[in-house]
Design a protein around this motif. Structure first.
Motif, short mmCIF file in Angstrom:
data_model
loop_
_atom_site.label_atom_id
_atom_site.label_comp_id
_atom_site.label_asym_id
_atom_site.label_seq_id
_atom_site.Cartn_x
_atom_site.Cartn_y
_atom_site.Cartn_z
N SER A 222 0.87 -1.17 0.00
CA SER A 222 0.00 0.00 0.00
C SER A 222 0.91 1.23 0.00
CB SER A 222 -0.90 0.00 1.24
OG SER A 222 -1.69 1.16 1.28
N HIS A 223 0.81 2.06 -1.05
CA HIS A 223 1.77 3.15 -1.27
C HIS A 223 1.06 4.50 -1.20
CE1 HIS A 223 4.80 0.18 -2.69
NE2 HIS A 223 3.70 -0.46 -3.04
N ASN A 224 1.53 5.34 -0.31
CA ASN A 224 0.90 6.64 -0.10
C ASN A 224 1.45 7.74 -1.01
OD1 ASN A 224 -0.72 5.62 1.98
ND2 ASN A 224 0.92 5.92 3.48
N ASP A 225 2.61 7.51 -1.61
CA ASP A 225 3.25 8.53 -2.46
C ASP A 225 3.83 7.86 -3.70
OD1 ASP A 225 3.24 11.03 -0.64
OD2 ASP A 225 4.12 9.50 0.66
N ILE A 226 4.13 8.69 -4.70
CA ILE A 226 4.79 8.21 -5.92
C ILE A 226 6.28 8.06 -5.61
CG2 ILE A 226 5.35 8.67 -8.32
CD1 ILE A 226 2.41 8.14 -7.86
N GLY A 227 6.76 6.84 -5.70
CA GLY A 227 8.17 6.58 -5.39
C GLY A 227 8.93 6.12 -6.61
N PHE A 228 10.20 5.77 -6.39
CA PHE A 228 11.10 5.40 -7.47
C PHE A 228 11.86 4.13 -7.11
CE2 PHE A 228 11.20 10.00 -6.47
CZ PHE A 228 10.37 10.44 -7.49
N ASN A 229 12.27 3.40 -8.11
CA ASN A 229 13.15 2.26 -7.90
C ASN A 229 14.57 2.72 -8.19
OD1 ASN A 229 14.59 -0.08 -7.77
ND2 ASN A 229 13.37 -1.20 -9.26
N TYR A 230 15.21 3.30 -7.18
CA TYR A 230 16.56 3.85 -7.34
C TYR A 230 17.59 3.05 -6.52
CZ TYR A 230 14.74 8.14 -9.57
OH TYR A 230 14.17 9.05 -10.43
N ARG A 231 17.27 1.83 -6.21
CA ARG A 231 18.13 1.05 -5.32
C ARG A 231 19.46 0.67 -5.98
NH1 ARG A 231 12.92 -1.50 -4.80
NH2 ARG A 231 13.63 -3.11 -6.25
N MET A 232 20.48 0.54 -5.15
CA MET A 232 21.78 0.01 -5.59
C MET A 232 21.87 -1.46 -5.19
SD MET A 232 25.69 1.04 -4.41
CE MET A 232 25.87 2.45 -5.50
N SER A 233 22.43 -2.28 -6.06
CA SER A 233 22.57 -3.69 -5.75
C SER A 233 23.74 -3.94 -4.80
CB SER A 233 22.78 -4.50 -7.03
OG SER A 233 24.13 -4.40 -7.47
N ASN A 234 23.68 -5.07 -4.13
CA ASN A 234 24.76 -5.47 -3.22
C ASN A 234 26.07 -5.69 -3.98
OD1 ASN A 234 25.43 -6.06 -0.46
ND2 ASN A 234 25.61 -8.21 -1.01
N LEU A 235 25.98 -6.10 -5.25
CA LEU A 235 27.18 -6.30 -6.05
C LEU A 235 27.90 -4.97 -6.31
CD1 LEU A 235 25.81 -8.84 -8.69
CD2 LEU A 235 27.25 -9.34 -6.71
N HIS A 236 27.14 -3.96 -6.69
CA HIS A 236 27.74 -2.64 -6.91
C HIS A 236 28.30 -2.07 -5.61
CE1 HIS A 236 25.18 -2.94 -10.54
NE2 HIS A 236 26.09 -2.15 -11.09
N ALA A 237 27.56 -2.26 -4.53
CA ALA A 237 28.01 -1.75 -3.24
C ALA A 237 29.28 -2.45 -2.76
CB ALA A 237 26.90 -1.90 -2.20
N ALA A 238 29.42 -3.73 -3.09
CA ALA A 238 30.64 -4.46 -2.73
C ALA A 238 31.85 -3.82 -3.39
CB ALA A 238 30.52 -5.92 -3.15
N VAL A 239 31.70 -3.44 -4.66
CA VAL A 239 32.78 -2.72 -5.35
C VAL A 239 33.00 -1.37 -4.69
CG1 VAL A 239 33.50 -1.70 -7.55
CG2 VAL A 239 32.30 -3.90 -7.53
N GLY A 240 31.91 -0.68 -4.35
CA GLY A 240 32.03 0.65 -3.74
C GLY A 240 32.75 0.64 -2.42
N LEU A 241 32.47 -0.36 -1.59
CA LEU A 241 33.14 -0.45 -0.29
C LEU A 241 34.64 -0.62 -0.49
CD1 LEU A 241 33.07 -0.63 2.79
CD2 LEU A 241 32.67 -3.09 2.55
N ALA A 242 35.02 -1.48 -1.43
CA ALA A 242 36.44 -1.69 -1.71
C ALA A 242 37.09 -0.39 -2.22
CB ALA A 242 36.60 -2.80 -2.74
N GLN A 243 36.33 0.39 -2.97
CA GLN A 243 36.86 1.65 -3.48
C GLN A 243 37.08 2.68 -2.36
OE1 GLN A 243 37.03 2.93 -7.25
NE2 GLN A 243 37.85 0.86 -7.05
N VAL A 244 36.12 2.77 -1.46
CA VAL A 244 36.26 3.74 -0.35
C VAL A 244 37.47 3.39 0.51
CG1 VAL A 244 35.17 4.69 1.72
CG2 VAL A 244 33.80 4.29 -0.32
N GLU A 245 37.76 2.12 0.65
CA GLU A 245 38.92 1.70 1.42
C GLU A 245 40.22 2.21 0.82
OE1 GLU A 245 37.00 -2.53 3.08
OE2 GLU A 245 38.46 -2.54 1.44
N LYS A 246 40.21 2.52 -0.48
CA LYS A 246 41.41 3.01 -1.17
C LYS A 246 41.28 4.48 -1.55
CE LYS A 246 44.14 0.35 -2.88
NZ LYS A 246 45.46 -0.18 -2.50
#
Length: 374
Positions: A222-246
């Motif tokens: 049940s959705h009260n507002d117009i939303g978006f599917n802007y999620r990031m996948s765990n695969l992309h985030a795994a790369v991102g975490l490794a990048q932040v470490e460097k």
């Protein structure tokens, strides 16, 4: 040395394979995996803010930030005329109108002396873009925003780790956006982030990015507002975490590359570099030069063609927002003059800028530029 030098390729020199492999092996490949949260927390800490929300690209990061601020139809948002069109499109997605300000002739960022003349009763926000990793004059922008009670939404897509007066870009505004496209200083291939200190804005971003499902509690349809599917996948985030470490190491590489370009082209007439913002730390996302054809002896296009013949890749610069048919058709005011932006477009281009460039490669590129002048 390779026969071909691309304009920019990603550097994946950390734990990317380890983290992505773990995500695949455990089956956590959607947006619910642990790396999304870990990446958000690590990036927020790196930027010096409390909260971060990972999204699927930098353009939607700007849109989500504007949505969280309630920007919509009838509003105006000030942006630089010299920027990637994603900045303008994100404003258009909300129904608001982007309003353009010319670039500063030295830093190539938004000319802060021309912002106030574009403010109207409809103006709700300013989006400063830290062009090529060069931080904007945030003192002046914050002062203007305070005077006119405007939101600031930093577009920090090109400025991971850049600083103004010792604070990282993204930490000066009500809310800020980043891109992690493949050529950025930090990358996830495709991806973005919205950062902020306000818990209310953080909750709104989490809410709207996930189709307006409840942030906490059961997943009811049940959705009260117009939303978006802007999620990031765990695969992309795994790369991102490794990048932040460097992140600090990669930042140093980009800064060193810029120093080498300036060193080896210091005696080449007609080559103009971006000037660093006073009190700022420029992280040089792209090493950009502007050609004075009279002094250099050739036009920008002629030099680009010669570099291509020598196996050196380049890219053109942004075309001014007021010259975009899409924005004219949307109803933006495009009749003004933007001479600095036009000068950059007509005479500038990117040189190879990857973090992994060697000094030998940079010296070779500069030698080709200097030999062509002769």
């Amino acid at each position: 040395m390779s026969d071909f030098i691309p304009v920019c390729e990603p550097l994946l020199g950390g734990n990317e394979i380890k983290y992505v492999t773990e995500a695949v092996q455990t089956g956590w490949i959607s947006s619910n995996g642990k790396y999304v949260t870990q990446f958000e927390e690590a990036f927020a800490k790196y930027c010096g803010v409390k909260y971060a929300v990972a999204v699927c690209n930098g353009t939607v990061a700007i849109h989500l930030a504007l949505t969280a601020l309630g920007i919509g139809k009838g509003d105006e948002v000030i942006i630089p005329s010299f920027t990637m069109i994603a900045t303008a499109f994100a404003v258009c997605y909300t129904g608001a109108k982007p309003v353009f300000v010319d670039a500063d002739k030295d830093t190539w960022n938004i000319d802060v002396t021309k912002i106030e003349e574009k403010i109207t009763p409809h103006t709700k926000a300013i989006i400063p873009v830290h062009i090529f990793g060069n931080p904007c004059n945030m003192d002046a922008i914050c002062e203007i925003a305070k005077k006119y009670k405007l939101f600031i939404v930093e577009d920090a897509a090109e400025s991971h780790g850049a600083e103004f007066r010792g604070k990282k870009t993204g930490s000066f505004s009500d809310i800020a956006s980043f891109s992690f496209f493949a050529n950025k200083n930090l990358t996830t291939g495709e991806g973005g982030m919205v950062i902020m200190d306000c818990e209310e804005k953080y909750t709104k971003c989490k809410y709207f990015k996930n189709m307006c499902f409840p942030v906490d509690g059961p997943r009811i349809y049940s959705h009260n507002d117009i939303g978006f599917n802007y999620r990031m996948s765990n695969l992309h985030a795994a790369v991102g975490l490794a990048q932040v470490e460097k992140a600090d190491a990669y930042r140093t590489m980009r800064i060193n590359n810029a120093l080498l370009y300036k060193k080896y082209l210091s005696d080449c007439k007609g080559i103009i570099f971006q000037k660093d913002q006073e009190n700022g730390l420029n992280v040089h996302w792209m090493n950009t030069i502007v050609i004075n054809p009279v002094e250099y002896g050739h036009t920008k296009d002629e030099l680009i063609g010669h570099l291509k013949e020598k196996g050196i890749d380049t890219r053109l610069l942004f075309i001014s927002m007021n010259r975009q048919k899409s924005l004219k058709d949307f109803g933006c005011e495009c009749s003004g003059e933007y001479p600095v932006t036009d000068w950059l477009t007509e005479n500038g281009f990117y040189l190879p800028s990857a973090s992994s460039l060697t000094e030998e490669q940079i010296r070779h590129i500069c030698e080709v530029i200097k030999e062509y002048q002769k």
